[in-house]
Design a protein around this motif. Structure first.
Motif, PDB file in Angstrom:
ATOM      1  N   GLY A 294       0.816  -1.204   0.000  1.00  0.00           N
ATOM      2  CA  GLY A 294       0.000   0.000   0.000  1.00  0.00           C
ATOM      3  C   GLY A 294       0.852   1.257   0.000  1.00  0.00           C
ATOM      4  O   GLY A 294       2.005   1.269  -0.441  1.00  0.00           O
ATOM      5  N   ASN A 295       0.281   2.338   0.511  1.00  0.00           N
ATOM      6  CA  ASN A 295       0.985   3.618   0.589  1.00  0.00           C
ATOM      7  C   ASN A 295       2.092   3.508   1.628  1.00  0.00           C
ATOM      8  O   ASN A 295       1.846   3.396   2.824  1.00  0.00           O
ATOM      9  N   THR A 296       3.344   3.524   1.167  1.00  0.00           N
ATOM     10  CA  THR A 296       4.473   3.263   2.062  1.00  0.00           C
ATOM     11  C   THR A 296       4.607   4.303   3.160  1.00  0.00           C
ATOM     12  O   THR A 296       5.196   4.019   4.211  1.00  0.00           O
ATOM     13  N   ALA A 297       4.075   5.496   2.963  1.00  0.00           N
ATOM     14  CA  ALA A 297       4.168   6.537   3.987  1.00  0.00           C
ATOM     15  C   ALA A 297       3.393   6.171   5.239  1.00  0.00           C
ATOM     16  O   ALA A 297       3.646   6.713   6.315  1.00  0.00           O
ATOM     17  N   TYR A 298       2.455   5.237   5.105  1.00  0.00           N
ATOM     18  CA  TYR A 298       1.598   4.874   6.231  1.00  0.00           C
ATOM     19  C   TYR A 298       1.694   3.385   6.572  1.00  0.00           C
ATOM     20  O   TYR A 298       0.791   2.823   7.189  1.00  0.00           O
ATOM     21  N   GLY A 299       2.782   2.738   6.165  1.00  0.00           N
ATOM     22  CA  GLY A 299       2.880   1.292   6.286  1.00  0.00           C
ATOM     23  C   GLY A 299       2.775   0.777   7.702  1.00  0.00           C
ATOM     24  O   GLY A 299       2.085  -0.215   7.964  1.00  0.00           O
ATOM     25  N   PHE A 300       3.463   1.400   8.655  1.00  0.00           N
ATOM     26  CA  PHE A 300       3.452   0.883  10.022  1.00  0.00           C
ATOM     27  C   PHE A 300       2.099   1.102  10.688  1.00  0.00           C
ATOM     28  O   PHE A 300       1.651   0.270  11.474  1.00  0.00           O
ATOM     29  N   PHE A 301       1.432   2.200  10.353  1.00  0.00           N
ATOM     30  CA  PHE A 301       0.065   2.388  10.836  1.00  0.00           C
ATOM     31  C   PHE A 301      -0.836   1.310  10.256  1.00  0.00           C
ATOM     32  O   PHE A 301      -1.658   0.719  10.960  1.00  0.00           O
ATOM     33  N   CYS A 302      -0.690   1.048   8.961  1.00  0.00           N
ATOM     34  CA  CYS A 302      -1.514   0.031   8.297  1.00  0.00           C
ATOM     35  C   CYS A 302      -1.297  -1.337   8.923  1.00  0.00           C
ATOM     36  O   CYS A 302      -2.244  -2.081   9.169  1.00  0.00           O
ATOM     37  N   GLY A 303      -0.023  -1.672   9.174  1.00  0.00           N
ATOM     38  CA  GLY A 303       0.279  -2.962   9.793  1.00  0.00           C
ATOM     39  C   GLY A 303      -0.360  -3.093  11.160  1.00  0.00           C
ATOM     40  O   GLY A 303      -0.876  -4.156  11.520  1.00  0.00           O
ATOM     41  N   TRP A 304      -0.320  -2.002  11.939  1.00  0.00           N
ATOM     42  CA  TRP A 304      -0.975  -2.040  13.249  1.00  0.00           C
ATOM     43  C   TRP A 304      -2.498  -2.160  13.093  1.00  0.00           C
ATOM     44  O   TRP A 304      -3.146  -2.914  13.825  1.00  0.00           O
ATOM     45  N   PHE A 305      -3.073  -1.412  12.136  1.00  0.00           N
ATOM     46  CA  PHE A 305      -4.510  -1.519  11.892  1.00  0.00           C
ATOM     47  C   PHE A 305      -4.907  -2.961  11.592  1.00  0.00           C
ATOM     48  O   PHE A 305      -5.892  -3.476  12.126  1.00  0.00           O
ATOM     49  N   LEU A 306      -4.147  -3.622  10.719  1.00  0.00           N
ATOM     50  CA  LEU A 306      -4.484  -4.985  10.327  1.00  0.00           C
ATOM     51  C   LEU A 306      -4.426  -5.921  11.529  1.00  0.00           C
ATOM     52  O   LEU A 306      -5.301  -6.780  11.706  1.00  0.00           O
TER      53      LEU A 306
END
Length: 809
Positions: A294-306
């Motif tokens: 996805g959007n690499t600028a938000y990757g760690f947030f996305c990983g936590w969301f998942l």
């Protein structure tokens, strides 16, 4: 002559359909081969009428899209089938015409089943000696897809896809019923949304982007004709990846569709000829999914969301089921992540440490009162690409900001003093509580001591911290030898509980063992108050957000809103989960204390430093022009560095450590302070200025009483005197040289004759019977009285300057 088996089956199917729908009874006599089937038009008709007339339309898998809080910036997509339903009005008219021309010329004339088409296909197939032409209407094809997606087990799936007369009969029966329930436009819309067009193009919306990188409303005639041609056989007519035939099958099929459109008078021959001369004009667009793509600028947030989604029982019974629902549910999720705050945090991180460093530094921002996570920035790249030289960075999917059992976090240092302070305030020990901070303090806790012995004996970071400290000044200067005896007074067990109530989660096995020991052993885990536990930046931002929200803990939340594939808002899933875990007055006092490290002043006049001391992060208050609080944290040998700051409407935790080697000393302990300070200052620009609530007089100053002089008394007698005066009593584990006899009271801390807070702990130090060596007297009770007298002479109205009888509650 016996016909081949497949031809016999084709004849049977065709005859049954004809007999039922067109009344072609003569066909039975004309084609005697069907006699072997045992079916007649009458029996087939009876079977047909016995089939159920209603069909349940299941939701089809759709793409779930995760957006930033603006509802526009896409973070990532999750799907099993790349599909997003659209209204027919959002599909170009030429696309609607093309699909009818390609799949069902008489779509607007029949009632679900095309009898003329059946006869025509039957005759054509008989003349060719094989099945070369089908007779399924567009409605029947849609029914077939419904039955396939609605199958709940292997048997239902087999019945929906097998090539038998029975399947055809079911499709026809349902198609007729469906045409009575839905309009032609509704059927066409549903068909376009459910059909697979190849190359991850499930439905017309995805197909339009997969092949031409545009919405279906903008499709041109040649583009629409090509996509329509794909419906019959997405593999054979694949224009993107057809190694055997290249683009020719797609071009030939497009030509067929254009010719059909001319026959139906949808377009002119001239328009068709012009379209045939054009190249396919492909602009293929891949359909990446999940956080690492996805959007690499938000990757760690996305990983936590998942991970948050898969851990939430609201989305399914198991982690697998929850992830399956995410990938099929077609949700529109507007997350809590603020693009502006994220950009500010990432910019400050990038300016100070690049992704190639072995050290990780990052910032997490949380909104007090909701738990919504506003930013997660780090000098790492979220992804599964191979790292150079066998390193673990810069690419990783480890939850370095949110924590897990395999990545539990980093030692948080003196930021943990907050939890000892909360435990003390909960016991009624006020901010003005004084303890003489020694250079080194030998505690009651078991553990190695650098000067020898088996008692944990930390020292301060600077000799300037030595002296009589209040809780506020000790927090402002980060005096270790104040908080160790304070921890002894309140117990490690109480401090651990305060941390957990604020939002800290212990994940490391050694921390869980220490926590268990501290529940029953008063000598265990004395280093807790100095932050030897491993915690995540998300935990610390959440914990300090609890204090900012006046003791209201809110579980970390990645959502602002969530809607299902029908657009229904699921507000219960995006509502913050909060509860009051710390009394408001305790949190207010803790926040007032936390103003000291950052350069702000106490709202009730308590000094933020003792004479000669200094604040640990005064630059924060100089830059952030509004009420602000926070705490720095470093560990022994600077193995990690932290700063956690907060205002009433924003909390941020910044850290610096080596995630792979916890004993690696960090290069610059100032980085978390500077980066977090600047990121917070930018993030706060568009937020309203809010004030902290002043602590109550009782938690600021308590009730001041005089400590009885017990020098030379027995321990028992001294204990009784002190308890009668309103103090709790602690016996020091270390005996000292003294003029009094062995086993008698050598001194107390605070000293006899000084003022202290009623209900606080007085420590009895027992003589070892040896005379003291000559030395320069250290300031004790007299020095404490002098400090208090100096404060009260300048501020006579302060509560601490009143007698017990006049002290306000």
């Amino acid at each position: 002559m016996k016909l081949p088996q497949d031809r016999t089956l084709a004849n049977v199917v065709s005859l049954v359909l004809c007999g039922i729908l067109a009344g072609v009874v003569i066909a039975a006599a004309a084609f005697p081969a069907v006699g072997v089937s045992g079916l007649t038009a009458k029996s087939a008709s009876d079977s047909f009428s016995d089939l159920p007339a209603e069909i349940k339309i299941p939701p089809v898998p759709q793409v779930t899209t995760l957006y930033a809080s603006d509802g526009k910036t896409e973070i990532a997509r999750f799907f099993d089938e790349n599909r997003r339903n659209v209204k027919l009005a959002d599909v170009a008219p030429v696309m609607r015409q093309a699909i009818v021309a390609a799949e069902d010329n008489r779509f607007y004339e029949h009632q679900g089943v095309d009898a003329r088409g059946i006869v025509r296909a039957f005759v054509r197939n008989q003349s060719n000696g094989q099945v070369t032409q089908g007779a399924s209407t567009l409605t029947q094809q849609y029914v077939r897809s419904i039955l396939k997606y609605g199958a709940t087990n292997d048997e239902e799936l087999r019945l929906a896809t097998e090539d038998t007369a029975g399947r055809k009969l079911r499709e026809m029966r349902y198609a007729i019923a469906l045409e009575k329930e839905l309009t032609k436009d509704q059927i066409l819309e549903n068909y376009l949304n459910i059909t697979f067009f190849g190359n991850q193009g499930y439905g017309i919306y995805a197909a339009s982007y997969v092949y031409f990188s545009k919405p279906p409303s903008q499709l041109t005639l040649p583009e629409a004709a090509m996509i329509a041609g794909m419906a019959q056989n997405p593999t054979q007519y694949n224009p993107v990846d057809n190694e055997q035939f290249g683009k020719k099958p797609a071009l030939d099929r497009r030509e067929y569709v254009l010719n059909q459109m001319v026959k139906l008078k949808y377009i002119t021959q001239a328009e068709a000829d012009a379209a045939k001369k054009t190249d396919l004009g492909l602009k293929p667009k891949s359909a990446p999914q999940s956080c690492e793509n996805g959007n690499t600028a938000y990757g760690f947030f996305c990983g936590w969301f998942l991970d948050w989604w898969k851990s939430n029982p609201a989305f399914g019974k198991t982690r697998t089921e929850r992830e399956d629902n995410l990938r099929k549910g077609g949700y529109k999720i507007v997350s809590s992540l603020d693009v502006r705050m994220q950009k500010a945090a990432q910019q400050e991180i990038d300016e100070r440490l690049d992704a190639g460093s072995r050290f990780a530094t990052g910032i997490v921002m949380v909104e007090p009162g909701t738990g919504r996570v506003k930013a997660m920035a780090i000098n790492r790249k979220y992804g599964i690409k191979k790292n150079p030289g066998g390193k673990t960075y810069p690419y990783t999917v480890n939850p370095l900001l949110s924590g897990s059992s395999i990545s539990p976090g980093y030692q948080a240092g003196s930021t943990f003093k907050m939890f000892t302070a909360i435990a003390a305030l909960e016991k009624g020990i006020p901010l003005s509580n004084t303890i003489y901070a020694q250079d080194r303090y030998v505690s009651q806790y078991f553990g190695p001591c650098k000067t020898g012995g088996n008692r944990y004996c930390p020292k301060n970071a600077s000799p300037t911290m030595k002296g009589l400290q209040t809780m506020s000044s000790a927090f402002g200067e980060s005096a270790n030898t104040y908080f160790l005896p304070l921890e002894e007074q309140v117990s490690v067990k109480a401090a651990v509980s305060a941390a957990e109530k604020a939002g800290v989660e212990f994940r490391a096995s050694v921390d869980l063992e220490n926590k268990a020991d501290a529940q029953t052993d008063s000598t265990a885990w004395g280093s807790f108050t100095l932050g030897t536990a491993q915690v995540s930046p998300l935990d610390m931002a959440t914990a300090y957000a609890t204090i900012a929200a006046r003791g209201k803990y809110c579980a970390p939340l990645p959502l602002k809103s969530i809607a299902d594939q029908d657009g229904k808002q699921l507000t219960e899933l995006s509502t913050p989960s909060c509860k009051q875990t710390i009394p408001q007055q305790v949190a207010d006092a803790a926040a007032d204390m936390a103003r000291c490290p950052v350069g702000d002043n106490s709202m009730v006049g308590i000094s933020c430093t003792h004479p000669g001391g200094g604040r640990t992060a005064a630059s924060v208050g100089r830059v952030i022009d509004r009420p602000v609080a926070g705490k720095t944290g470093t560990t022994d040998d600077n193995n990690a560095a932290w700063f956690v700051g907060f205002t009433p409407n924003l909390a941020a935790a910044g850290f610096l450590a080596n995630p792979d080697k916890y004993l690696d000393s960090v290069p610059n302990t100032q980085i978390p302070i500077d980066a977090t300070r600047q990121a917070m200052n930018t993030a706060l620009q568009k937020l309203p200025v809010k004030q902290f609530v002043a602590p109550t007089s009782k938690l600021a100053y308590g009730i001041r009483v005089t400590v009885p002089d017990t020098t030379g008394d027995s321990v028992e007698a001294a204990t009784n005197k002190l308890r009668d005066a309103g103090f709790e009593v602690r016996l020091s584990p270390v005996r000292e040289s003294s003029e009094v006899g062995e086993g008698r009271v050598a001194r107390t801390d605070p000293s006899g004759g000084s003022d202290s807070t009623k209900g606080s702990v007085v420590t009895i130090v027992v003589s070892n019977g040896e005379p003291p060596a000559p030395r320069t007297p250290e300031p004790g009770g007299d020095a404490g009285d002098q400090i208090r007298d100096q404060i009260c002479s300048a501020n006579p109205d302060l509560p601490m300057c009143q007698t017990e009888g006049a002290q306000p509650n």
